[in-house]
Each structure stands twice: as C-alpha cells, then as structure tokens.
Enzyme design. Structure first.
Site, PDB file in Angstrom:
ATOM      1  N   SER A   1      -7.091   5.688   3.433  1.00 36.91           N
ATOM      2  CA  SER A   1      -7.019   4.788   2.278  1.00 36.91           C
ATOM      3  C   SER A   1      -7.340   3.359   2.717  1.00 36.91           C
ATOM      4  O   SER A   1      -8.042   2.619   2.012  1.00 36.91           O
ATOM      5  CB  SER A   1      -5.619   4.831   1.650  1.00 36.91           C
ATOM      6  OG  SER A   1      -5.455   5.984   0.852  1.00 36.91           O
TER       7      SER A   1
ATOM      8  N   LYS B   1       5.522   1.795  -3.019  1.00 35.04           N
ATOM      9  CA  LYS B   1       5.457   3.129  -3.623  1.00 35.04           C
ATOM     10  C   LYS B   1       5.755   2.989  -5.105  1.00 35.04           C
ATOM     11  O   LYS B   1       6.447   2.056  -5.527  1.00 35.04           O
ATOM     12  CB  LYS B   1       6.478   4.074  -2.975  1.00 35.04           C
ATOM     13  CG  LYS B   1       6.108   5.536  -3.071  1.00 35.04           C
ATOM     14  CD  LYS B   1       5.000   5.913  -2.086  1.00 35.04           C
ATOM     15  CE  LYS B   1       4.670   7.390  -2.140  1.00 35.04           C
ATOM     16  NZ  LYS B   1       3.680   7.760  -1.116  1.00 35.04           N
TER      17      LYS B   1
ATOM     18  N   LYS C   1       0.859  -1.192   0.000  1.00 33.12           N
ATOM     19  CA  LYS C   1       0.000   0.000   0.000  1.00 33.12           C
ATOM     20  C   LYS C   1       0.884   1.226   0.000  1.00 33.12           C
ATOM     21  O   LYS C   1       1.788   1.365   0.834  1.00 33.12           O
ATOM     22  CB  LYS C   1      -0.892   0.015   1.251  1.00 33.12           C
ATOM     23  CG  LYS C   1      -1.901   1.147   1.244  1.00 33.12           C
ATOM     24  CD  LYS C   1      -3.106   0.773   0.416  1.00 33.12           C
ATOM     25  CE  LYS C   1      -4.037   1.957   0.152  1.00 33.12           C
ATOM     26  NZ  LYS C   1      -3.550   2.841  -0.937  1.00 33.12           N
TER      27      LYS C   1
ATOM     28  N   GLY D   1      -2.948   7.948  -4.585  1.00 37.46           N
ATOM     29  CA  GLY D   1      -2.365   9.151  -5.171  1.00 37.46           C
ATOM     30  C   GLY D   1      -1.178   9.636  -4.357  1.00 37.46           C
ATOM     31  O   GLY D   1      -0.962   9.231  -3.224  1.00 37.46           O
ATOM     32  N   ASP D   2      -0.403  10.504  -4.947  1.00 40.41           N
ATOM     33  CA  ASP D   2       0.709  11.180  -4.280  1.00 40.41           C
ATOM     34  C   ASP D   2       0.923  12.465  -5.075  1.00 40.41           C
ATOM     35  O   ASP D   2       0.019  12.916  -5.790  1.00 40.41           O
ATOM     36  CB  ASP D   2       1.954  10.279  -4.256  1.00 40.41           C
ATOM     37  CG  ASP D   2       3.044  10.779  -3.307  1.00 40.41           C
ATOM     38  OD1 ASP D   2       2.875  10.637  -2.088  1.00 40.41           O
ATOM     39  OD2 ASP D   2       4.057  11.346  -3.785  1.00 40.41           O
TER      40      ASP D   2
ATOM     41  N   GLN E   1       6.919   3.889   4.088  1.00 45.51           N
ATOM     42  CA  GLN E   1       5.520   3.468   4.061  1.00 45.51           C
ATOM     43  C   GLN E   1       5.293   2.186   4.856  1.00 45.51           C
ATOM     44  O   GLN E   1       4.223   1.997   5.442  1.00 45.51           O
ATOM     45  CB  GLN E   1       5.081   3.258   2.609  1.00 45.51           C
ATOM     46  CG  GLN E   1       3.583   3.271   2.394  1.00 45.51           C
ATOM     47  CD  GLN E   1       2.996   4.672   2.416  1.00 45.51           C
ATOM     48  OE1 GLN E   1       3.515   5.571   1.771  1.00 45.51           O
ATOM     49  NE2 GLN E   1       1.925   4.861   3.154  1.00 45.51           N
TER      50      GLN E   1
ATOM     51  N   THR F   1      -4.779  13.412   5.242  1.00 45.95           N
ATOM     52  CA  THR F   1      -3.387  13.600   5.654  1.00 45.95           C
ATOM     53  C   THR F   1      -3.232  14.896   6.440  1.00 45.95           C
ATOM     54  O   THR F   1      -2.595  14.924   7.504  1.00 45.95           O
ATOM     55  CB  THR F   1      -2.446  13.602   4.436  1.00 45.95           C
ATOM     56  OG1 THR F   1      -2.698  12.449   3.629  1.00 45.95           O
ATOM     57  CG2 THR F   1      -0.995  13.588   4.889  1.00 45.95           C
TER      58      THR F   1
ATOM     59  N   LYS G   1       5.010   3.382   8.498  1.00 48.53           N
ATOM     60  CA  LYS G   1       3.843   4.259   8.625  1.00 48.53           C
ATOM     61  C   LYS G   1       2.563   3.432   8.625  1.00 48.53           C
ATOM     62  O   LYS G   1       1.690   3.614   9.478  1.00 48.53           O
ATOM     63  CB  LYS G   1       3.813   5.265   7.468  1.00 48.53           C
ATOM     64  CG  LYS G   1       2.637   6.220   7.503  1.00 48.53           C
ATOM     65  CD  LYS G   1       2.507   7.010   6.223  1.00 48.53           C
ATOM     66  CE  LYS G   1       3.748   7.811   5.908  1.00 48.53           C
ATOM     67  NZ  LYS G   1       3.552   8.673   4.709  1.00 48.53           N
TER      68      LYS G   1
ATOM     69  N   ASN H   1      -2.693  19.418  -1.415  1.00 47.21           N
ATOM     70  CA  ASN H   1      -3.756  18.791  -0.644  1.00 47.21           C
ATOM     71  C   ASN H   1      -3.471  18.780   0.857  1.00 47.21           C
ATOM     72  O   ASN H   1      -4.307  19.178   1.667  1.00 47.21           O
ATOM     73  CB  ASN H   1      -3.933  17.363  -1.184  1.00 47.21           C
ATOM     74  CG  ASN H   1      -5.042  16.599  -0.521  1.00 47.21           C
ATOM     75  OD1 ASN H   1      -4.849  16.045   0.545  1.00 47.21           O
ATOM     76  ND2 ASN H   1      -6.196  16.565  -1.156  1.00 47.21           N
TER      77      ASN H   1
END
Length: 457
Positions: A383, A114, A78, A153-154, A99, A197, A102, A231
């Site tokens: 997410s 990623k 993820k 998304g990123d 990630q 976020t 996290k 964002n």
C-alpha cells in the site's frame, strides 16, 4: 494506562506490547521511553459518525462508523477500513495501535490508523453496497487525504468497495489523488497489492526457516496449516505451494477444510474458493462439489489447528484471537516449528505465552513465533508502494513490486532479529524473540520521531 474494561481487544494489544517492553532492557537503557508509551497509547484523534443509506426496498438503514487516527509521527495515517458486524471502537483501536508499529517496521513513511463500520456486506446487493459506500464517504472524506490519512481495504472491503469509495471521494472533493490504496490496476492501483499480505507472510517465514536451519531448509516438503480463506489465506497458500510446501487446511467463520489427499490443497481448489468468496459464499458449498468433496474433510464449527496431523508451519490468517492456548499446545505436539500471523493479533496472549515459553525451554528445537505486526506487514508495505507510485504518476511492473516486497520483508525480519538480540537476553542456542524484537523496533522508531516532533519530552 487506565483500565478500559469496555475495550478488551485494545487492552490485549496494549498489554502485549507493554509486557514485552517491560521484559526487555529497553527501559533500562531508555527510561524516558516510559513517557512515550503513555502518549503513544492514546489516539491523536477518533472520528465517530453515523451512516444512513437506502436499501433495495427503499427503506432507510443506519450504521455506526469510525476512523481512529492513532499516530502520524512517521507519516500520514495509514490503515484499512473494515466492514463487519463485529466492528466497534475497541477492535478499531487495537487494529490502529498495531498498525503504528507494523507501519514503522516496513521502513516506509506511514503513521497508523484504522476505521470501518458495523455494516455487513454479506447478503447485500451491489447497489446497496454502493449506496452505503457513497454515504460512508460523505463524512469520511472530510478527514482523509493523500497527505493526511490514506485508508485501505480490510475485512469486508474488496476492490469493489474501494472503487465505490474512491469514486465518491473524487466527486465530493474534485480531486484525483492517492487517498485510498487497493485501487483498480487501471486507475492507480499497484500490481501485487492483492497478493501482498499473503506473499509477505510467507517471505517472512522463509527467512525464519533459513535462519533456524543455517540456510539448509526452505518451504520445500513442509506441511503448512493455514486458517482463513480470504485474500491473505488464498495468496499465502498459493505462495507456499509455489515454494514446494503442502497446504493442509483452510477455513472460514463456519468451519475448516482439512486436506485428505497427500497433495494437500491444490491451486485449483484455492482458485475455486477465491471465486466462492467473491460471490460471498461459505466453504460449506464445497461439500456439495463433485469435483472437490473427496479431497478434504469439512469440519463444521471448527478451526484447523487440532485436526491437521503433523504440521511444520502454521499461518493463522483469518481474524484476531484464532489460536488459543490449548491449540498452541496442540500445534507444538503436532511438530510445528514455525508460526506466523497472517492476521492481526491472530494468537491469544495465552497462545503467545505457550510459544514463547517453549522457545526458551527448548532453545533451537523450539517453535518460533512471529507476530502479525511483522509477519503480515507486506500488505501495508505494498500500500505504501502504491502511494509512492501515485505520487510519481507511475506504475511499476509486478516484478519490481514483488522484489521491493521481498526486500521489505527481509529487512523487517532482520530488524526484528537484531533488535531482539540487543534488548532481550537469550541463552546460548536460543532463538531470539521475534515478538519482542518487533515490538521494540516498531515502538522505538515511533517514540524517537514523536520526541523529535515534541509529542513528548
């Protein structure tokens, strides 16, 4: 780990984690975890491929693309997809590595990964972006799935890009499944996901403030410096304002906005900036706005940290390494008490060293630093909640999702705090090291799952 001179971002992320583990009592209590560190630092799989697409002139273009599937011990890979000219394997390995831990801190069943491409959406038409996304997914679809790898998304990947990619995935696989998060609200997306976020970062800092003040203080009356204007920064700013704080800065790659009005940056200005960013415009356009130009100073080529005057809270929310050692010292001199990363690895190692040294020397009067793998976990947490809703074919209300997000961020803070107390000796009255707590908690959970599954022994 072997030296990787061509992967500086990944090296930085690895050493940031490894150094805090070494400086704790973790390896004394669990010496076998040294093996786990060697194993977890190497991705399970890296997919590299080309993306050829046609521009509006009918000419062929080609970009590099990657998916780093780093660790799946806790669940499907993820992590986001980034579309930006700076994307390379080192950047994606650093992001994927972060990630893992996290995602572990969210308490949800998600591994770490990623991906992305050096394609730049800026200056491209909708048709060009759609053609790129469809071509990108022609290869990526072979390696992802709702139970395998669930990208999000990123930077450079908004709801528009997610939509194009999801449509291509559905057409290529003949499946409708929760394979991408950040989807549209009417076709599988979760409420609060765009805000998550930024909101989550503010919720995390709220717990820091309450703990440090013994429950006597909140964001009310605090001056808050924020970098970025995408964002994360937008929704962090709006939540700070809602909680009674004053936002004194925003920024982008071209420069910084520093509020000159006592009211700070207002919700109207944040919403105006959000509209600019949807149209892929820069903050420089605001300097030409009759309505707003007298409410701030625009500093071309600058970051906000040394220009905001008195600051209580700093939230770097743009990109990696956006707070240097010197800027860290300037924030401390400006009175900053709390800094939390809304971006991934927002502070350089030099900056982290400055914050941690001050925390130890000044004890309860010190600055308190929270790393991105904890403070910005709210995005991937929601997410994960989107994945759960997709699996159940349900859609929760915004109030339900927001409450779950608040609970996740509270548990994340408590986990980091208590883990630091257990593994990092602290002096009387000293704040526990949240960076150490986050690293140890995320790593330990992942390492234990890997051991149970035979990834190391």
């Amino acid at each position: 780990m072997a030296n990787l001179p061509n992967e500086p971002e990944f090296q930085q992320a690895y050493h940031e984690l490894a150094s805090t583990l070494e400086n704790s009592t973790l390896f004394e209590k669990h010496p076998e975890y040294r093996k786990a560190l060697k194993v977890v630092s190497i991705p399970e799989r890296i997919i590299q491929f080309r993306v050829t697409w046609e521009d509006d002139k009918g000419e062929v273009q080609v970009n590099n693309a990657f998916r780093v599937q780093f660790n799946s011990a806790l669940g499907p890979y993820k992590g986001g997809l980034r579309l930006h000219p700076t994307v390379n394997l080192s950047v994606l390995k650093f992001l994927g590595f972060e990630q893992i831990f996290k995602n572990a801190l969210t308490g949800l069943n998600m591994g770490g990964g990623k991906g992305g491409s050096d394609f730049d959406p800026k200056g491209k038409s909708d048709s060009e972006i759609r053609r790129f996304c469809c071509s990108f997914m022609r290869e990526l679809h072979k390696h992802i799935g709702a139970e395998t790898d669930v990208p999000a998304g990123d930077i450079g990947v908004t709801g528009r890009e997610v939509g194009y990619m999801f449509g291509a995935y559905r057409a290529l696989t003949n499946k409708w499944e929760g394979v991408l998060t950040g989807k549209g609200g009417t076709w599988g997306g979760s409420l609060i996901r765009p805000e998550a976020t930024g909101y989550g970062c503010v919720y995390y800092v709220e717990h820091m403030i309450q703990y440090a003040s013994g429950g006597k203080e909140s964001f009310k009356g605090k001056r808050v410096a924020i970098s970025g204007s995408g964002n994360v920064a937008q929704y962090a700013a709006l939540k700070v304002i809602e909680l009674g704080g004053t936002v004194v800065s925003l920024s982008d790659s071209k420069g910084a906005l520093i509020a000159t009005d006592e009211a700070g940056i207002t919700p109207d200005l944040v919403n105006h900036i959000a509209d600019l960013k949807v149209r892929r415009k820069q903050l420089t356009e605001l300097s030409e706005s009759a309505e707003y130009k007298n409410k701030f100073n625009y500093l071309a080529g600058e970051r906000p940290w040394v220009h905001c005057g008195k600051v209580d809270v700093a939230l770097p929310s743009a990109t990696q390494n956006e707070v240097s050692g010197d800027e860290a010292k300037a924030l401390i001199e400006a009175g900053c008490k709390f800094i939390a990363e809304g971006s991934n690895m927002g502070c350089t190692q030099e900056a982290i060293d400055v914050f941690e040294a001050h925390r130890r020397e000044k004890q309860s009067g010190a600055i308190w630093y929270a790393p991105g793998k904890a403070a910005n976990a709210g995005g991937v947490a929601v997410s994960g909640l989107e994945m759960a809703q997709n699996s159940q074919r349900l859609s929760w209300t915004s109030e339900e999702v927001d409450q779950k997000l608040k609970d996740i961020m509270k548990n994340c803070f408590t986990n980091c705090l208590e883990t630091a107390k257990s593994y990092v000796p602290a002096a009387e009255g000293e704040f526990p090291s949240l960076v150490a707590g986050a690293n140890i908690a995320g790593f330990s959970k992942t390492a234990a799952a890997m051991h149970d599954q035979g990834d190391w022994w």
